[in-house]
Design an enzyme around this catalytic site. Structure first.
Site, PDB file in Angstrom:
ATOM      1  N   CYS A   1      29.286   9.900  35.735  1.00 23.51           N
ATOM      2  CA  CYS A   1      29.081  10.755  35.102  1.00 23.51           C
ATOM      3  C   CYS A   1      28.641  12.061  34.973  1.00 23.51           C
ATOM      4  CB  CYS A   1      29.600   9.573  32.912  1.00 23.51           C
ATOM      5  SG  CYS A   1      29.755  11.133  32.086  1.00 23.51           S
TER       6      CYS A   1
ATOM      7  N   ASP B   1       1.654  10.085   3.031  1.00 23.62           N
ATOM      8  CA  ASP B   1       2.546  11.192   4.029  1.00 23.62           C
ATOM      9  C   ASP B   1       1.500  12.175   5.023  1.00 23.62           C
ATOM     10  OD1 ASP B   1       5.037  12.222   5.415  1.00 23.62           O
ATOM     11  OD2 ASP B   1       5.752  13.285   3.099  1.00 23.62           O
TER      12      ASP B   1
ATOM     13  N   CYS C   1      36.214   9.792  27.913  1.00 22.46           N
ATOM     14  CA  CYS C   1      34.483  10.561  27.601  1.00 22.46           C
ATOM     15  C   CYS C   1      35.151  11.987  28.053  1.00 22.46           C
ATOM     16  CB  CYS C   1      34.266  10.344  28.843  1.00 22.46           C
ATOM     17  SG  CYS C   1      31.962  11.168  29.680  1.00 22.46           S
TER      18      CYS C   1
ATOM     19  N   CYS D   1      33.571  13.221  31.779  1.00 24.00           N
ATOM     20  CA  CYS D   1      34.319  13.079  32.890  1.00 24.00           C
ATOM     21  C   CYS D   1      35.794  12.880  32.769  1.00 24.00           C
ATOM     22  CB  CYS D   1      33.541  11.884  33.441  1.00 24.00           C
ATOM     23  SG  CYS D   1      33.338  10.422  32.990  1.00 24.00           S
TER      24      CYS D   1
ATOM     25  N   GLU E   1       0.799  -1.021   0.374  1.00 21.17           N
ATOM     26  CA  GLU E   1      -0.108  -0.132  -0.437  1.00 21.17           C
ATOM     27  C   GLU E   1       0.894   1.025  -0.346  1.00 21.17           C
ATOM     28  OE1 GLU E   1      -3.120  -0.087   3.121  1.00 21.17           O
ATOM     29  OE2 GLU E   1      -2.528  -2.486   3.736  1.00 21.17           O
TER      30      GLU E   1
ATOM     31  N   LYS F   1       2.064   4.596   1.072  1.00 26.83           N
ATOM     32  CA  LYS F   1       2.419   5.476   2.060  1.00 26.83           C
ATOM     33  C   LYS F   1       2.283   6.011   2.321  1.00 26.83           C
ATOM     34  CE  LYS F   1       5.378   5.672   6.559  1.00 26.83           C
ATOM     35  NZ  LYS F   1       5.394   6.980   6.918  1.00 26.83           N
TER      36      LYS F   1
ATOM     37  N   LYS G   1      11.114   2.930   2.660  1.00 29.86           N
ATOM     38  CA  LYS G   1      11.143   4.180   2.440  1.00 29.86           C
ATOM     39  C   LYS G   1      11.619   4.648   0.914  1.00 29.86           C
ATOM     40  CE  LYS G   1       9.661   7.262   4.843  1.00 29.86           C
ATOM     41  NZ  LYS G   1       9.597   7.723   6.281  1.00 29.86           N
TER      42      LYS G   1
ATOM     43  N   TYR H   1      -6.862   2.431   6.231  1.00 26.59           N
ATOM     44  CA  TYR H   1      -6.092   1.252   6.504  1.00 26.59           C
ATOM     45  C   TYR H   1      -6.163  -0.154   7.221  1.00 26.59           C
ATOM     46  CZ  TYR H   1      -2.585   4.623   9.173  1.00 26.59           C
ATOM     47  OH  TYR H   1      -1.998   4.647  10.075  1.00 26.59           O
TER      48      TYR H   1
ATOM     49  N   CYS I   1      30.425   5.679  27.517  1.00 27.90           N
ATOM     50  CA  CYS I   1      31.708   5.999  29.110  1.00 27.90           C
ATOM     51  C   CYS I   1      30.637   4.367  29.879  1.00 27.90           C
ATOM     52  CB  CYS I   1      31.232   7.173  29.423  1.00 27.90           C
ATOM     53  SG  CYS I   1      31.352   7.526  30.738  1.00 27.90           S
TER      54      CYS I   1
END
Length: 685
Positions: A441, A127, A418, A421, A123, A125, A324, A235, A436
């Site tokens: 942190c 928008d 990191c 930290c 089907e 799609k 898509k 749908y 990390c």
């Protein structure tokens, strides 16, 4: 005013029928049966009669498509059936990967899938903006936005202005409850007209038809909604009450048409992925000639029995995917790469770009995902990169143009420590993400606090990023539990926080203690546990102790919860610091338990005594609705499927049982009445 007579009543009914039929022909079939002037004449006659005799006004009258008074606000309502989003695929390989996943999940031999019948349905799609519609005894009683999939906003008055949505279903004997899902959208010519009018009024323009449709649906004045002439494609349909024999998604679309809905005609049954790919490629060019926007193709498993067996992940239906079309792409220069640290410790590199226009918005930053993606792109500062919007929402760098690289450009390397930290980061072999793992942190703490205070969690108004930044920097907070020890005196030490603001924040923090157990669970930030999953878990595990003491198998037994979530929850509760946090939250009075519903109370008593058993329901039960029976079985650990096979343990039989009963008899599968099912549920495990 004349006395109300049977002739007047019959005339009102006749006018209503004629106008409904004319609207259906015009807005759904695109085949007008009367001239506009005649329609207007009939409409005015009905309007006058209803003015004279207001007792004759019905909810499905053609005159009720526009409310008289603007709404003051919208009410949040819980969907009867959750509106799951769709997983996206952006190429053939991702489509094939999805196809392999659902076949693996099905855990059945090829011979049990009927390859002689079309396995897929494609089907377009649309928008637009998803809507959920509820009909009771054939009458439209509620229309809601998608929202977060679990709750949405009730916009019934606005929905009634959409002419392609019937106020009364075109069925002589409609089921007692009909739930319809579909997409509200604006045609391209109407969108252009709206923007032209806004430009003339010196108002900001809508970026695209999707934004315009969503904004229109949330107008408080339904007369404005009507003026913008939204359209609608249905749908999905779910039925309660009278059983209608639906075997495929194609059957559902045909039924929706019979009910009076507009269904996209550009759908196709496919036997193979090759046919799916051909459909997708064919519409890539043809979609340019459509009168509405489409950004891809929705591919669904056509047999409903397979859909039911496949079920859902924590986010998506396993039986559908959106393939898509490539999003808009454009080149720009990479100025720098910054690294963000999220609340789970994940390090995410972000490209800082020369500004560019993409899909109607200005883009200056784009995700680079992780270190593997950076190595694959071979990024150097100053490179020219191609950027697109993934799913037309999130900007990402999709490829690099090294031939345009400046001399002496330096390659970017992910940090070994990191950036927040300074602790060494790790990259588990099983993951693409660098993390990390320092629980102290500041970035992890900030992310946890912001998540905890967010609207879908405990919703503490006034505690945003800037305040959290100050609280962490001043070391006033080291965990979410510390929020509940904040005082006005502590808060007024911070920049731009006066006594009045501080008092409001303290009151908002106190008020958050009343939030339900599901929101608290979501706020804890357990990996993979979103707001929908938190709702599902707290319906089964009524207290934090029950959830903490559960096994992955117990958790995975909840409908919609997968293995990844189950093990994530178990691991979280094993951590001593998390156990200490739960104890502090208990002492501070937060809701870590919920009141049991009758179904959940029964499921606790049953102690999963139906684990490993597969049930099929057929016919109309004397007392329980089908969804109620299904939930009782699932709460007891059982599984409910839509078709009878050799793997079925029980078939629950009601009145007017159909082919499923015959198949059960052929396979000599044990049949249960409703009373026998309830007796089985009461037995100890």
């Amino acid at each position: 005013m004349e006395q109300l007579t049977s002739e007047i009543q019959q005339r009102v009914q006749k006018l209503s029928q004629q106008l409904h039929l004319a609207s259906y022909a015009y807005y759904v079939l695109d085949a007008p049966i009367i001239e506009d002037a005649i329609y207007d004449q009939l409409y005015r006659e009905l309007q006058q009669l209803e003015t004279d005799y207001p007792q004759l006004i019905t909810p499905d009258s053609p005159t009720q498509r526009v409310g008289e008074k603007p709404a003051t606000q919208f009410t949040s309502v819980r969907h009867n059936i959750p509106l799951y989003s769709l997983e996206n695929a952006f190429n053939t390989e991702e489509l094939k990967a999805w196809d392999g996943r659902w076949k693996k999940v099905l855990k059945t031999e090829d011979k049990e899938i009927n390859y002689s019948e079309p396995l897929y349905i494609c089907e377009l799609k649309i928008d637009g903006s998803a809507l959920a519609l509820t009909y009771e005894n054939g009458i439209l009683v509620r229309g809601t936005t998608r929202g977060d999939g679990v709750t949405g906003e009730e916009i019934t008055q606005n929905v009634k202005t959409i002419r392609s949505i019937p106020l009364r279903l075109k069925l002589e004997s409609p089921p007692s409850i009909v739930e319809v899902r579909g997409e509200a959208f604006l045609s391209l010519n109407i969108f252009a007209k709206i923007n032209q009018e806004r430009q003339q009024k010196d108002e900001s323009l809508f970026a695209n038809p999707r934004n315009a449709a969503a904004g229109t649906l949330r107008q408080l004045d339904s007369r404005i909604v009507r003026s913008r002439q939204l359209d609608f494609f249905a749908y999905t349909v779910h039925l309660e009450g009278e059983e209608i024999n639906l075997k495929t998604q194609w059957d559902c679309l045909e039924l929706l048409q019979e009910m009076g809905f507009k269904v996209n005609p550009n759908r196709q049954l496919c036997h193979s992925l090759t046919e799916v790919q051909n459909y997708f490629e064919d519409w890539d060019s043809r979609r340019q000639n459509l009168s509405y926007m489409t950004d891809g193709v929705v591919v669904k498993i056509n047999p409903l029995s397979l859909q039911e067996q496949l079920g859902f992940t924590q986010k998506f239906p396993r039986w559908a995917i959106a393939l898509k079309y490539p999003a808009e792409e454009a080149p720009t220069k990479l100025l720098a790469v910054t690294v963000q640290v999220g609340r789970t410790g994940a390090l995410t590199p972000v490209a800082e770009l020369e500004p560019l226009q993409l899909a109607g918005t200005t883009v200056q930053r784009a995700t680079l995902h992780n270190s593997d993606r950076i190595a694959e792109l071979d990024l150097h500062i100053g490179d020219t990169v191609i950027v697109r919007k993934a799913g037309e929402i999130i900007p990402e760098v999709v490829r690099n143009l090294p031939e345009l690289r400046p001399t002496n450009a330096q390659p970017f390397q992910m940090p070994t420590h990191c950036p927040e930290c300074g602790q060494a980061v790790v990259k588990p072999q099983t993951e693409a993400v660098t993390r990390c793992i320092n629980t102290s942190c500041p970035a992890i703490l900030r992310g946890s606090l912001i998540h905890w205070c967010s609207r879908d969690a405990v919703d503490i108004n006034g505690v945003g990023e800037k305040l959290v930044q100050q609280l962490v920097e001043r070391k006033l907070i080291s965990s979410v539990a510390d929020l509940y020890e904040l005082t006005v005196e502590k808060l007024t030490q911070l920049e731009r926080i006066g006594e009045k603001s501080a008092t409001k924040i303290v009151n908002a923090v106190t008020e958050s203690k009343t939030q339900p157990w599901a929101r608290v669970l979501y706020g804890l930030g357990i990996r993979h546990v979103g707001s929908v999953n938190a709702e599902l878990l707290t319906q089964k595990f009524l207290t934090v102790e029950q959830l903490a003491d559960s096994t992955p198998a117990d958790i995975e037994g909840v409908y919609g919860i997968g293995t990844e979530i189950a093990f994530s929850v178990e691991e979280w509760f094993k951590v001593p610091a998390n156990q200490a946090l739960i104890e502090r939250l208990k002492q501070q009075g937060l809701n870590l338990a919920s009141q049991p519903s009758p179904e959940s109370s029964l499921s606790q008593k049953q102690d999963l005594n139906l684990s490993g058993k597969t049930f099929v329901l057929t016919g109309t039960l004397p007392n329980l609705k089908r969804d109620e029976a299904k939930k009782l079985i699932q709460n007891a650990g059982g599984k409910v499927t839509g078709s009878v096979s050799s793997k079925t343990d029980y078939v629950v039989v009601g009145e007017d049982a159909g082919s499923k009963l015959k198949k059960a008899q052929e396979l000599e599968i044990l049949q249960l009445s409703e009373a026998e099912l309830l007796e089985l549920l009461e037995k100890p495990a």
